[in-house]
Design an enzyme around this catalytic site. Sequence first.
Site, PDB file in Angstrom:
ATOM      1  N   ASN A   1      18.403  -9.526  16.992  1.00  0.00           N
ATOM      2  CA  ASN A   1      19.237  -9.800  15.827  1.00  0.00           C
ATOM      3  C   ASN A   1      18.849 -11.116  15.157  1.00  0.00           C
ATOM      4  OD1 ASN A   1      21.876 -11.277  14.763  1.00  0.00           O
ATOM      5  ND2 ASN A   1      22.168  -9.089  14.456  1.00  0.00           N
TER       6      ASN A   1
ATOM      7  N   LYS B   1      31.747 -17.943  28.042  1.00  0.00           N
ATOM      8  CA  LYS B   1      30.649 -16.987  27.981  1.00  0.00           C
ATOM      9  C   LYS B   1      30.903 -15.905  29.015  1.00  0.00           C
ATOM     10  CE  LYS B   1      27.471 -17.534  25.701  1.00  0.00           C
ATOM     11  NZ  LYS B   1      27.032 -17.095  24.349  1.00  0.00           N
TER      12      LYS B   1
END
Length: 434
Positions: A237, A122
């Site tokens: 999203n 990440k």
Amino acid sequence: MSILVEEKNRKTSEVGMNKKENPLGEFQETLYEATELLSYPKEAYHFLKSPVRFLEVNIPVQMDDGGTKVFQGYRAQHNDACGPTKGGIRFHPDVTPEEVKALSGWMSLKCGINHLPYGGAKGGIICDPRKLSRNELQRLSRGYIRAISQFVGPTKDIPAPDMYTNAQIMGWMLDEYNHICESGAPGFITGKPLVLGGSKGRETATSKGVLYILQKVCEQQNLQIQGMRVIIQGFGNVGSYLAQYLYDLGAKIVGIADAKGAIYDYDGIDIPYLMENKDAFGVVSTFFRQTMTNEELLEQECDVLIPAAIGGVITTENADQLRCRCVIEAANGPTTKEAIERLDKRGILVVPDVLANSGGVIVSYFEWCQNNQGYYWTEELVEQRLKERITESYHNIMEIVKEYGVNMKVAAYILGTKRLAEASHSRGWINISE
């Protein structure tokens, strides 16, 4: 030319942090429980509790006013025993090293649960993209890739979009990497525009994965999506696409939240109107006179509550006030371990993030495969294979729930941890046999 350094006061030690501030502690606590249930030696836990690599970078960016601002960024590579690491890049003002490390661990679990040939990674940059121009965003995106270029690549570490990043930002990052490495490898990054080798179905993959999991939960809980009342906290999203899918299937979306506030209507909200009018960051609450806070929305009555924004929003402080039949974690780490235990006692099912929102990494894997093959799939094929894989993972987790007598979160950790530990053992890194 003046240089402005963006500084952020934050606690970095685990001592004294509450769970909402310490997602890494949340990850480690359940990981420890999973390794204990698997009867692994302590060395397995100590190896898996933190990333094998963590990079901190400073990114100088020329701003539109002519000055230079230095942004701080991170990249964590949790475990690469199963293959290259994989994980998104988020642009957010509240990014911390602990959050990035925890997110990389959760990505490892997602890959293990879904049997993907990856470990987790990440990345994040401390910034507020809402306050940056398009040109400043592009320079920041390219600067981040220059800073981490030695550590990433299609066979090392494969980035993707995350909070407040999108296909265009991935396109800029791909271009920068190709210039640095003098290569045209589209598999360096996923979630990129279709014209640059992106996959059909990638933008909606996380939402579709949540939908498929909800359908399985409905079978288990004897629920019907038609007429179901749903609250979705977050309208970016993931939340917005999910709201549209559920609305189209006949569900009543009674609550929606964004970064500015929340709206609630027991009779249902006009989702097509919100989809047409939301801004680039998913803000819709500003269109309404009567709003409430995100915290208040979580406690409103519904059948299914879907936190789809940030972590640490359901804690011991509000777990007893939730009025839903199940919680599906579309965000990363939205519910603390203690809160899940309280919800268990109340008979409220919690579907963990490492399963529910894993559709994004599954379709990122499909995109990487298509890039490597030079052969691209139809959207129907992508969605079919996504549904097959995430549904299989759901059934595997439910088998572990029965075998160990644990909740879904612990079961998911057991499944993901087992694959990571076995791969690390096979490489000779750790011993998982007493």
